[in-house]
Motif scaffolding. Structure first.
Motif, short mmCIF file in Angstrom:
data_model
loop_
_atom_site.label_atom_id
_atom_site.label_comp_id
_atom_site.label_asym_id
_atom_site.label_seq_id
_atom_site.Cartn_x
_atom_site.Cartn_y
_atom_site.Cartn_z
N LEU A 108 0.82 -1.22 0.00
CA LEU A 108 0.00 0.00 0.00
C LEU A 108 0.84 1.27 0.00
CD1 LEU A 108 -3.00 -0.81 2.39
CD2 LEU A 108 -3.07 -0.37 -0.07
N LEU A 109 1.97 1.23 0.67
CA LEU A 109 2.84 2.40 0.72
C LEU A 109 3.37 2.76 -0.67
CD1 LEU A 109 4.09 4.38 2.76
CD2 LEU A 109 6.02 2.82 2.94
N GLU A 110 3.85 1.75 -1.39
CA GLU A 110 4.36 2.00 -2.75
C GLU A 110 3.22 2.42 -3.67
OE1 GLU A 110 7.26 -0.02 -6.11
OE2 GLU A 110 6.18 -1.34 -4.74
N LEU A 111 2.05 1.80 -3.51
CA LEU A 111 0.90 2.12 -4.36
C LEU A 111 0.43 3.57 -4.14
CD1 LEU A 111 -1.17 1.14 -6.44
CD2 LEU A 111 -2.54 0.26 -4.54
N ALA A 112 0.34 3.99 -2.88
CA ALA A 112 -0.07 5.36 -2.58
C ALA A 112 0.95 6.35 -3.12
CB ALA A 112 -0.24 5.54 -1.07
N SER A 113 2.24 6.04 -2.96
CA SER A 113 3.30 6.90 -3.49
C SER A 113 3.19 7.02 -5.01
CB SER A 113 4.67 6.33 -3.11
OG SER A 113 4.79 6.18 -1.73
N PHE A 114 2.91 5.91 -5.65
CA PHE A 114 2.75 5.85 -7.10
C PHE A 114 1.65 6.81 -7.56
CE2 PHE A 114 0.50 4.18 -10.76
CZ PHE A 114 1.48 3.74 -11.63
N VAL A 115 0.47 6.67 -6.97
CA VAL A 115 -0.68 7.48 -7.38
C VAL A 115 -0.41 8.97 -7.17
CG1 VAL A 115 -3.11 8.01 -6.87
CG2 VAL A 115 -2.36 5.62 -7.06
N LEU A 116 0.12 9.33 -6.01
CA LEU A 116 0.40 10.73 -5.71
C LEU A 116 1.47 11.30 -6.64
CD1 LEU A 116 0.26 10.60 -1.82
CD2 LEU A 116 -1.41 11.67 -3.35
N SER A 117 2.44 10.48 -7.01
CA SER A 117 3.50 10.94 -7.91
C SER A 117 2.97 11.22 -9.31
CB SER A 117 4.63 9.90 -7.96
OG SER A 117 5.25 9.78 -6.71
N ILE A 173 -0.07 12.13 -10.03
CA ILE A 173 -0.84 13.38 -9.91
C ILE A 173 0.11 14.58 -9.90
CG2 ILE A 173 -2.31 14.73 -8.36
CD1 ILE A 173 -3.59 12.01 -7.51
N THR A 174 1.23 14.45 -9.18
CA THR A 174 2.21 15.54 -9.11
C THR A 174 2.69 15.94 -10.50
OG1 THR A 174 2.98 14.87 -6.92
CG2 THR A 174 4.50 16.17 -8.24
N VAL A 175 3.13 14.97 -11.28
CA VAL A 175 3.69 15.28 -12.60
C VAL A 175 2.60 15.82 -13.53
CG1 VAL A 175 4.92 14.37 -14.62
CG2 VAL A 175 5.58 13.64 -12.32
N PHE A 215 1.22 17.75 -3.59
CA PHE A 215 1.26 16.31 -3.86
C PHE A 215 2.70 15.80 -3.85
CE2 PHE A 215 -2.96 17.36 -5.33
CZ PHE A 215 -3.69 16.26 -4.95
N SER A 216 3.62 16.62 -4.31
CA SER A 216 5.03 16.26 -4.29
C SER A 216 5.54 16.05 -2.86
CB SER A 216 5.86 17.34 -4.99
OG SER A 216 7.23 17.04 -4.91
N ILE A 217 5.14 16.92 -1.96
CA ILE A 217 5.56 16.82 -0.57
C ILE A 217 5.08 15.50 0.04
CG2 ILE A 217 5.20 17.80 1.74
CD1 ILE A 217 5.18 20.60 0.26
N VAL A 218 3.81 15.19 -0.16
CA VAL A 218 3.24 13.97 0.43
C VAL A 218 3.84 12.72 -0.21
CG1 VAL A 218 1.13 12.66 0.84
CG2 VAL A 218 1.12 15.16 1.07
N SER A 219 3.92 12.70 -1.55
CA SER A 219 4.46 11.51 -2.22
C SER A 219 5.94 11.30 -1.88
CB SER A 219 4.26 11.58 -3.74
OG SER A 219 5.01 12.61 -4.31
N LEU A 255 11.87 19.72 0.79
CA LEU A 255 12.34 21.10 0.97
C LEU A 255 12.26 21.90 -0.33
CD1 LEU A 255 15.47 20.48 3.23
CD2 LEU A 255 13.24 21.38 3.92
N VAL A 256 12.69 21.28 -1.43
CA VAL A 256 12.66 21.98 -2.72
C VAL A 256 11.21 22.20 -3.16
CG1 VAL A 256 13.32 21.84 -5.16
CG2 VAL A 256 14.94 21.16 -3.39
N SER A 257 10.32 21.30 -2.79
CA SER A 257 8.90 21.47 -3.14
C SER A 257 8.31 22.68 -2.43
CB SER A 257 8.11 20.21 -2.80
OG SER A 257 8.51 19.14 -3.63
N VAL A 258 8.68 22.88 -1.18
CA VAL A 258 8.21 24.08 -0.46
C VAL A 258 8.74 25.32 -1.18
CG1 VAL A 258 8.39 25.37 1.70
CG2 VAL A 258 7.97 22.89 1.76
N TRP A 259 10.03 25.29 -1.54
CA TRP A 259 10.65 26.41 -2.27
C TRP A 259 9.99 26.60 -3.63
CZ3 TRP A 259 14.76 25.99 -6.24
CH2 TRP A 259 15.32 27.24 -6.57
#
Length: 196
Positions: free
Chosen positions: A14-23, A25-27, A40-44, A69-73
């Motif tokens: 589930l961890l990899e799957l959630a990361s996958f979906v959020l990533s 969406i980010t792109v 979405f980048s921060i969470v993924s 950090l770069v996502s916040v920036w």
């Protein structure tokens, strides 16, 4: 969240799957130049840090914290705009910036590979170091809306597919194959808005 789940003929969790979906969406949001991509980048990135720790990809794990950090920036840059407080526009790197970016990336690769080889139990210090350095470059360029970020991501993502297959992270390998296609789409979309 680390219990195995069969998916499309391979095993994930589930961890990899959630990361996958959020990533993904980010792109997709980055291609459309929507600032919500950074959330979405921060969470993924936070979730992928745990995935990469389990896979002993410590460079990639550390990279996720840098991505946060770069996502916040990047979020700040995209909302605030440039020095004149105007909306940040897609631009190209000039020749001196290309050279300094390449030099900084090569230095980061050497230092990361040395650190990973010397201080961790990773079995892929050079690949992990090289791709981590390239990803840092891609993320910084994306944060400043530089068109070349997509060139970097295309190269890095192609190489990541092979690394993740080697490490048995099949869903993440699929994700990076999708990222290659999305990076090509991003390059095309941003090229239309970038001055020659």
């Amino acid at each position: 969240m680390n219990d195995p789940i069969p998916l499309f003929g391979f095993t994930t969790n589930l961890l990899e799957l959630a990361s996958f979906v959020l990533s993904v969406i980010t792109v997709a949001l980055n291609i459309r130049q929507l600032h919500w991509a950074w959330l979405f980048s921060i969470v993924s990135s936070g979730l992928y840090a745990a995935v990469f720790f389990d896979a002993r990809l410590y460079g990639d794990m550390g990279l996720q914290f840098v991505f946060i950090l770069v996502s916040v920036w990047g979020w700040f840059n995209w909302l605030r705009g440039d020095d004149a407080q105007e909306r940040l526009q897609v631009t190209r790197l000039n020749t001196p910036d290309r050279r300094s970016s390449l030099g900084a990336t090569l230095l980061a690769f050497v230092l990361l590979a040395w650190f990973l080889k010397t201080y961790t139990d990773t079995d892929v210090p050079y690949a992990d170091g090289f791709l981590t350095a390239g990803s840092l470059l891609g993320q910084v360029l994306l944060s400043r809306k530089k068109l070349e970020n997509w060139h970097v991501w295309i190269v890095v993502d192609v190489l990541y597919v092979g690394l993740y297959i080697y490490k048995g992270l099949m869903l993440t390998a699929l994700l990076y194959a999708i990222f290659v296609i999305m990076a090509i789409m991003g390059l095309r979309a941003w090229s239309k808005t970038c001055p020659q």
